[in-house]
Design a protein around this motif. Structure first.
Motif, mmCIF file in Angstrom:
data_model
loop_
_atom_site.group_PDB
_atom_site.id
_atom_site.type_symbol
_atom_site.label_atom_id
_atom_site.label_comp_id
_atom_site.label_asym_id
_atom_site.label_seq_id
_atom_site.Cartn_x
_atom_site.Cartn_y
_atom_site.Cartn_z
ATOM 1 N N VAL A 38 0.829 -1.212 0.000
ATOM 2 C CA VAL A 38 0.000 0.000 0.000
ATOM 3 C C VAL A 38 0.866 1.265 0.000
ATOM 4 C CG1 VAL A 38 -0.383 0.179 2.518
ATOM 5 C CG2 VAL A 38 -2.131 0.983 0.961
ATOM 6 N N GLU A 58 8.328 -4.652 -7.855
ATOM 7 C CA GLU A 58 7.836 -5.473 -6.737
ATOM 8 C C GLU A 58 8.461 -6.856 -6.894
ATOM 9 O OE1 GLU A 58 5.974 -5.672 -3.829
ATOM 10 O OE2 GLU A 58 6.515 -7.781 -4.083
ATOM 11 N N ASP A 65 2.322 -8.850 0.491
ATOM 12 C CA ASP A 65 3.044 -8.984 1.772
ATOM 13 C C ASP A 65 2.172 -8.438 2.903
ATOM 14 O OD1 ASP A 65 5.221 -10.559 1.843
ATOM 15 O OD2 ASP A 65 6.679 -9.053 1.310
ATOM 16 N N ALA A 69 -2.149 -8.856 4.773
ATOM 17 C CA ALA A 69 -2.514 -9.198 6.165
ATOM 18 C C ALA A 69 -3.261 -8.061 6.861
ATOM 19 C CB ALA A 69 -1.245 -9.520 6.957
ATOM 20 N N GLY A 72 -7.476 -3.353 7.447
ATOM 21 C CA GLY A 72 -8.211 -2.255 6.799
ATOM 22 C C GLY A 72 -8.982 -1.316 7.719
ATOM 23 N N LEU A 73 -8.537 -1.173 8.973
ATOM 24 C CA LEU A 73 -9.137 -0.142 9.844
ATOM 25 C C LEU A 73 -8.318 1.134 9.651
ATOM 26 C CD1 LEU A 73 -9.491 -3.014 11.421
ATOM 27 C CD2 LEU A 73 -10.171 -1.587 13.309
ATOM 28 N N GLU A 207 13.124 -7.961 -8.326
ATOM 29 C CA GLU A 207 13.667 -7.612 -7.005
ATOM 30 C C GLU A 207 14.863 -6.674 -7.125
ATOM 31 O OE1 GLU A 207 14.662 -11.014 -4.656
ATOM 32 O OE2 GLU A 207 15.274 -9.783 -2.935
ATOM 33 N N ALA A 340 0.766 -12.873 11.171
ATOM 34 C CA ALA A 340 1.660 -12.032 10.376
ATOM 35 C C ALA A 340 2.654 -11.307 11.270
ATOM 36 C CB ALA A 340 0.852 -11.007 9.586
ATOM 37 N N GLY A 366 5.625 2.427 7.454
ATOM 38 C CA GLY A 366 4.442 2.730 8.265
ATOM 39 C C GLY A 366 4.285 1.789 9.441
ATOM 40 N N GLY A 369 -0.128 0.131 14.143
ATOM 41 C CA GLY A 369 -1.472 -0.327 13.739
ATOM 42 C C GLY A 369 -2.125 0.566 12.707
ATOM 43 N N ASN A 370 -1.606 1.778 12.505
ATOM 44 C CA ASN A 370 -2.162 2.676 11.491
ATOM 45 C C ASN A 370 -1.235 2.783 10.280
ATOM 46 O OD1 ASN A 370 -4.501 3.286 12.798
ATOM 47 N ND2 ASN A 370 -3.795 5.225 13.655
ATOM 48 N N GLY A 371 -0.608 1.681 9.916
ATOM 49 C CA GLY A 371 0.399 1.694 8.844
ATOM 50 C C GLY A 371 -0.099 2.302 7.542
ATOM 51 N N SER A 372 -1.365 2.065 7.201
ATOM 52 C CA SER A 372 -1.868 2.610 5.929
ATOM 53 C C SER A 372 -2.078 4.113 6.038
ATOM 54 C CB SER A 372 -3.208 1.978 5.541
ATOM 55 O OG SER A 372 -3.182 0.626 5.778
HETATM 56 C C1 FAD Z 1 -2.118 -8.430 10.982
HETATM 57 C C2 FAD Z 1 -1.949 -6.988 10.554
HETATM 58 C C3 FAD Z 1 -3.039 -6.148 10.561
HETATM 59 C C4 FAD Z 1 -2.882 -4.813 10.192
HETATM 60 N N1 FAD Z 1 -3.980 -4.021 10.197
HETATM 61 C C5 FAD Z 1 -3.858 -2.726 9.847
HETATM 62 C C6 FAD Z 1 -5.005 -1.881 9.836
HETATM 63 O O1 FAD Z 1 -6.109 -2.307 10.170
HETATM 64 N N2 FAD Z 1 -4.838 -0.595 9.463
HETATM 65 C C7 FAD Z 1 -3.602 -0.099 9.084
HETATM 66 O O2 FAD Z 1 -3.517 1.099 8.742
HETATM 67 N N3 FAD Z 1 -2.506 -0.883 9.085
HETATM 68 C C8 FAD Z 1 -2.603 -2.175 9.462
HETATM 69 N N4 FAD Z 1 -1.494 -2.983 9.458
HETATM 70 C C9 FAD Z 1 -0.209 -2.424 9.069
HETATM 71 C C10 FAD Z 1 -0.109 -2.466 7.560
HETATM 72 O O3 FAD Z 1 -0.362 -3.748 7.060
HETATM 73 C C11 FAD Z 1 1.246 -2.114 7.093
HETATM 74 O O4 FAD Z 1 1.684 -0.945 7.719
HETATM 75 C C12 FAD Z 1 1.194 -1.844 5.595
HETATM 76 O O5 FAD Z 1 0.625 -2.891 4.897
HETATM 77 C C13 FAD Z 1 2.560 -1.697 5.120
HETATM 78 O O6 FAD Z 1 2.504 -1.512 3.728
HETATM 79 P P1 FAD Z 1 3.836 -1.418 2.976
HETATM 80 O O7 FAD Z 1 3.533 -1.104 1.572
HETATM 81 O O8 FAD Z 1 4.746 -0.511 3.708
HETATM 82 O O9 FAD Z 1 4.468 -2.888 3.142
HETATM 83 P P2 FAD Z 1 4.138 -4.231 2.354
HETATM 84 O O10 FAD Z 1 2.715 -4.430 2.114
HETATM 85 O O11 FAD Z 1 4.862 -5.318 3.101
HETATM 86 O O12 FAD Z 1 4.821 -3.984 0.962
HETATM 87 C C14 FAD Z 1 6.228 -3.966 0.784
HETATM 88 C C15 FAD Z 1 6.516 -4.645 -0.543
HETATM 89 O O13 FAD Z 1 7.894 -4.488 -0.852
HETATM 90 C C16 FAD Z 1 8.306 -5.627 -1.549
HETATM 91 N N5 FAD Z 1 9.759 -5.709 -1.476
HETATM 92 C C17 FAD Z 1 10.524 -5.897 -0.364
HETATM 93 N N6 FAD Z 1 11.837 -5.899 -0.692
HETATM 94 C C18 FAD Z 1 11.898 -5.696 -2.044
HETATM 95 C C19 FAD Z 1 12.962 -5.619 -2.974
HETATM 96 N N7 FAD Z 1 14.249 -5.735 -2.589
HETATM 97 N N8 FAD Z 1 12.669 -5.421 -4.297
HETATM 98 C C20 FAD Z 1 11.378 -5.310 -4.704
HETATM 99 N N9 FAD Z 1 10.326 -5.389 -3.855
HETATM 100 C C21 FAD Z 1 10.577 -5.574 -2.547
HETATM 101 C C22 FAD Z 1 7.614 -6.774 -0.831
HETATM 102 O O14 FAD Z 1 7.518 -7.908 -1.661
HETATM 103 C C23 FAD Z 1 6.244 -6.143 -0.498
HETATM 104 O O15 FAD Z 1 5.253 -6.474 -1.436
HETATM 105 C C24 FAD Z 1 -1.614 -4.319 9.810
HETATM 106 C C25 FAD Z 1 -0.512 -5.171 9.789
HETATM 107 C C26 FAD Z 1 -0.674 -6.493 10.152
HETATM 108 C C27 FAD Z 1 0.532 -7.395 10.100
#
Ligand code: FAD
Length: 414
Positions: A38, A58, A65, A69, A72-73, A207, A340, A366, A369-372
């Protein structure tokens, strides 16, 4: 590092999944986004909107990833309360951060409405934040007073007001207006699809494997191919710990159970988001297809790794807890459950900004719990900076801030 295991409900919500090719040649761009969760998806969308020539790589498939998990709050109240933010950082910065989160939730809802697929649209929801015990009542009331003082849209509910609206009893609660719920998997896909249609080059199964930092940019190696970029955004989620080793955050595991669809929510006021003052906390929401999603039971990672079978046990525990909240419901089955890795920063703030070992690069992490919500704040900040706008408040979120006291965020200059 394996970031999750189990059966994910979001995978069954999309009628089709867009796919993108792997990188087959050397390319160049103004900004390379690494990571299609996200965080990376929001950057791709906003950079495309602002006309910056961007590419996104990606290593697996988009949004599979932590974003898969994610439950979506979308809430403006954080794991670290406003009172605690003020105590740690001072009044103005603490309130400023909460206001940023509130704005980010509204922006997420608005932005999601521009996306093509309905699954990607966020729904406005209110949140019940209840006191888990009598001891938590006083600090919760203090939190309510602080939120009110700074004009956050909240009400205080006494015990009888809670039991009139839900099938459970709690000593007191804050009722927040203006939060939201959504499907982060569909949202990230919707963003990437929209960004691609606006000219962002998107590559899956690609990657980033090495970097050369040059005077005017970065040369990123992706297997046999090279990407030349003036700037790089690392939106690699919890894997950013592999790139830089600051100790400002730590990893735990968290669990989620999603029930089969149920026939009514008469005992659930406004189908609001529900969470509590205990740490780690339980949280609950409903889904558009009438399921209940319950999460929590966070615990340490044994040996630093996710126990891939543990979600089966924790999922059953969550289901039992759900029945304690809603005793009138028939015995519900879990149709989905997962465990997760979950990252949290020690001071409650996300990590956004530059790192001395990575010139011309930015990190977006991020944690919490508010990562998004934090990803929304970060992607907007980074888009501003890449357009040459001044964002002095980014310094507050510096990935290296553990080594020195965090400066207060200045207000954004117009
Ligand atoms: C159980 C759970 C519940 C959650 N619920 C909430 C919620 O309700 N509300 C909320 O706001 N947040 C929630 N979060 C937090 C939220 O999921 C994360 O903060 C958010 O998804 C992080 O997004 P991201 O894009 O930073 O990471 P990711 O979704 O992990 O994306 C990172 C991407 O980078 C890619 N990547 C890594 N290394 C490389 C590389 N070298 N080359 C190319 N690609 C690479 C990976 O494959 C991955 O797809 C929750 C987390 C968990 C674990």
């Amino acid at each position: 590092m394996k970031l999750h295991s189990g059966k994910f409900s979001w995978l069954d919500t999309m009628p089709y999944l867009p796919e993108y090719p792997a990188l087959q040649q050397n390319i160049s761009c103004d900004c390379l986004i690494i990571g299609g969760g996200v965080g990376g998806a929001l950057c791709a969308y906003l950079l495309a909107e602002s006309g910056i020539n961007a590419a996104l790589i990606e290593k697996g498939a988009v949004a599979t990833d932590s974003t898969l998990a994610n439950t979506g709050l979308m809430q403006f109240s954080n794991d670290k309360t406003l009172v605690s933010m003020i105590n740690t950082f001072g009044e103005e910065p603490g309130v400023h951060f909460y206001k940023m989160c509130r704005e980010a939730v509204s922006k997420l809802v608005k932005l999601s409405r521009n996306l093509h697929s309905e699954e990607a649209h966020f729904i406005s929801r209110n949140s019940l934040y209840f006191a888990s015990s009598e001891e938590d009542l006083y600090p919760l009331r203090e939190e309510y007073e602080a939120l009110r003082r700074y004009n956050f849209p909240v009400e205080w509910w006494e015990k009888n007001e809670i039991s009139a609206r839900f099938s459970f009893q709690k000593p007191g609660a804050i009722y927040n207006y203006g939060d939201a719920e959504g499907n982060p998997f569909a949202f990230a896909h919707g963003l990437v699809e929209a960004a691609a249609s606006k000219g962002v080059s998107v590559y899956e199964n690609t990657e980033a494997t090495g970097f050369e930092f040059q005077k005017n940019g970065v040369l990123c190696r992706a297997g046999k191919h090279k990407i030349k970029a003036k700037h790089v955004i690392f939106a690699v989620g919890y894997e950013s710990k592999q790139f830089h080793k600051e100790r400002g955050s730590y990893l735990t595991s968290s669990y989620v159970t999603v029930t089969e669809p149920i026939d009514h929510f008469d005992d659930w006021f406004e189908r609001c988001l529900i969470w509590e003052t205990a740490r780690p906390y339980l949280y609950m929401r409903t889904t558009p297809d009438n399921r209940i999603m319950i999460g929590g039971l966070d615990e340490s990672l044994p040996g630093g790794k996710l126990d891939e079978a543990r979600y089966l046990h924790q999922g059953q525990m969550l289901l039992q807890m759900l029945h304690q909240f809603f005793p009138g419901k028939r015995q519900l089955k879990a149709e989905y459950a997962w465990g997760a890795v979950f990252g949290q920063s020690r001071d409650g703030l996300p990590f956004i900004g530059t790192h001395p070992s990575y010139p011309n690069c930015y990190f977006l992490e991020g944690d919490g719990g508010n990562g998004s919500v934090y990803s929304m704040i970060a992607s907007e900040m980074l888009t501003d900076v890449l357009q040459g706008k001044d964002r002095p408040d980014m310094e507050w979120f510096s990935p290296t801030r553990t080594s020195r006291p965090a400066p207060a965020p200045n207000r954004r200059r117009p």
